[in-house]
Design an enzyme around this catalytic site. Structure first.
Site, mmCIF file in Angstrom:
data_model
loop_
_atom_site.group_PDB
_atom_site.id
_atom_site.type_symbol
_atom_site.label_atom_id
_atom_site.label_comp_id
_atom_site.label_asym_id
_atom_site.label_seq_id
_atom_site.Cartn_x
_atom_site.Cartn_y
_atom_site.Cartn_z
ATOM 1 N N GLU A 91 0.824 -1.208 0.000
ATOM 2 C CA GLU A 91 0.000 0.000 0.000
ATOM 3 C C GLU A 91 0.864 1.267 0.000
ATOM 4 O OE1 GLU A 91 -2.973 0.134 -0.684
ATOM 5 O OE2 GLU A 91 -3.666 -1.916 -0.331
ATOM 6 N N LEU B 281 11.909 5.274 -7.255
ATOM 7 C CA LEU B 281 10.450 5.156 -7.104
ATOM 8 C C LEU B 281 9.783 6.498 -6.829
ATOM 9 C CD1 LEU B 281 8.262 3.036 -7.262
ATOM 10 C CD2 LEU B 281 8.554 2.585 -4.822
ATOM 11 N N TYR C 51 -6.432 6.432 3.956
ATOM 12 C CA TYR C 51 -6.541 5.410 2.919
ATOM 13 C C TYR C 51 -5.830 4.117 3.327
ATOM 14 C CZ TYR C 51 -5.314 2.428 -0.829
ATOM 15 O OH TYR C 51 -5.118 1.281 -1.548
ATOM 16 N N ASP D 13 -9.492 6.225 -2.830
ATOM 17 C CA ASP D 13 -8.289 6.657 -3.544
ATOM 18 C C ASP D 13 -8.720 7.249 -4.882
ATOM 19 O OD1 ASP D 13 -9.057 4.475 -5.016
ATOM 20 O OD2 ASP D 13 -7.010 3.781 -5.352
ATOM 21 N N CYS E 290 -16.124 0.562 -20.977
ATOM 22 C CA CYS E 290 -17.474 0.439 -20.427
ATOM 23 C C CYS E 290 -18.154 -0.878 -20.826
ATOM 24 C CB CYS E 290 -18.331 1.625 -20.866
ATOM 25 S SG CYS E 290 -17.793 3.205 -20.165
ATOM 26 N N CYS F 21 -24.840 2.851 -14.471
ATOM 27 C CA CYS F 21 -23.883 3.959 -14.445
ATOM 28 C C CYS F 21 -24.519 5.217 -15.041
ATOM 29 C CB CYS F 21 -22.625 3.593 -15.221
ATOM 30 S SG CYS F 21 -21.405 4.932 -15.281
ATOM 31 N N SER G 125 6.643 16.524 -10.591
ATOM 32 C CA SER G 125 5.217 16.838 -10.637
ATOM 33 C C SER G 125 4.969 18.341 -10.558
ATOM 34 C CB SER G 125 4.476 16.113 -9.522
ATOM 35 O OG SER G 125 5.088 16.342 -8.287
#
Length: 348
Positions: free
Chosen positions: A39, A82, A122, A140, A201, A210, A299
């Site tokens: 996780e 990572l 989370y 998440d 879908c 949906c 980022s």
DNA sequence: CACGCGTGGTT
DNA sequence: TAACCAAGCGT
């Protein structure tokens, strides 16, 4: 307290998950240590990218006691490449918390799990539900997307109101008899079918209910307020190699790459000429050549790095934080991708 | 609580 | 190509 029927969601999802869910190595017999490791590695990280790292950590540290006994340097080295390196530093802190505060056995409740460094709502919910059958719904990026589309919710997911509403809905939908599988099923659907682009879908087990599919709003959901813009930075790295080896220093402070190693750095507000660099370094220094420029995209930053070949003055006392390293020492410390790639190209 | 934190894949 | 996004968390 809502009384609407929400049972259909899990009833459609669980059979689909059991048939189509990927056979990830920490599934099956969920050991809290291995699930926790997965996780944390998968926070903001795709399974494809994290899988090899998870295997390396399990091989090197089979149990939480093994990890707790490691040094931060070794954990960072194993984590190298990572990204989001605070996860690695917190991983070690949390392992030691488990040993010290919980006698080496992972706690089984959300309230206890969240006391571990690097374990937020989370991750605590994921471990509690998957390993201990606790009724804690995870939320998440996958869950936001799936729920926003299936239920046609237009509240921005990255708003305080949105986070609150999606968490409540996820909790309401949770199958209390199979909380771990239910949580993983929603995330798996988001990761493999209800994806950001190229949505599948036709393969979706809840397509018939949906709202976004029915109203042609798949591409419009989920709604996000927007991302912070990036800033440009100019890194001038000093390539200093003497008979003692290559000089590296460890990054500290609140900036990027905390704890990782890099050549001595002079940051500037704009690209530097050789003359300007010479002025910054002072008399006695020789700027021999301007090496390659590398563009490194993070980022929220774009780093333009230039590696300068320089020679310090004779008998000059260099910064005590700069360490001369031989090849083996360089390979033993953790470096950012940018530096890893430079070392490789430079044949170091 | 808004912001900063990496890297790589996809469009 | 630039933009978007990924099994979030700490401060």
């Amino acid at each position: 307290m809502s009384t609407r029927n929400t049972r259909w969601f899990s009833q459609a999802l669980l059979p689909w998950y059991r048939e189509h869910g990927r056979a990830l190595p920490w599934r099956g017999k969920p050991d809290p240590y291995r699930v926790w490791l997965s996780e944390v590695i998968l926070q903001q990280t795709r399974v494809d990218q994290g899988l090899a790292y998870w295997q390396r950590f399990v091989d090197r540290f089979p149990g939480v006691q093994d990890l707790a006994a490691a040094t931060e340097g070794e954990v960072l080295k194993l984590w190298q490449g990572l990204g989001y390196y605070s996860r690695a530093r917190n991983l070690l802190v949390a392992a030691r918390q488990v040993v010290r505060d919980f006698r080496g056995t992972f706690p089984g409740t959300h309230a206890e799990l969240i006391t571990l460094k690097g374990v937020g709502d989370y991750t605590a919910s994921a471990i509690a539900s998957i390993c201990f059958g606790q009724p804690d719904a995870v939320v998440d990026g996958n869950v936001y997307r799936v729920l926003a589309r299936v239920f046609g919710i237009e509240i921005p997911v990255d708003s305080t109101e949105g986070r609150k509403r999606f968490k409540a809905l996820a909790q309401e939908l949770l199958d209390h008899d199979h909380p771990g599988d239910h949580n993983q099923a929603v995330m798996e659907l988001g990761a493999t079918v209800c994806t950001p682009k190229n949505v599948a879908c036709l393969l979706c087990p809840v397509q018939g209910r949906c709202i976004a599919f029915a109203s042609g709003r798949i591409d419009a959901l989920p709604v996000k307020k927007g991302v912070a813009k990036t800033r440009d930075r100019y890194f001038n790295y000093l390539h200093i190699r003497t008979s003692n080896g290559l000089y590296l220093r460890q990054r500290t402070g609140k900036d990027i790459w905390q704890g990782l190693w890099e050549p001595p750095l002079i940051e500037s507000g704009a690209p530097l000429t050789a003359k300007k660099l010479q002025e910054r370094l002072g008399p006695g220094w020789q700027v021999r050549s301007r090496g390659e420029e590398a563009k490194h995209v993070l980022s929220h930053q774009v780093i333009r790095a230039v590696f300068w070949d320089v020679t310090p003055p004779k008998r000059e006392k260099l910064d005590p934080g700069w360490k001369a390293m031989d090849a083996a020492a360089v390979r033993a410390v953790a470096v950012p991708r940018l530096i890893e790639q430079w070392l490789k190209r430079a044949g170091i």
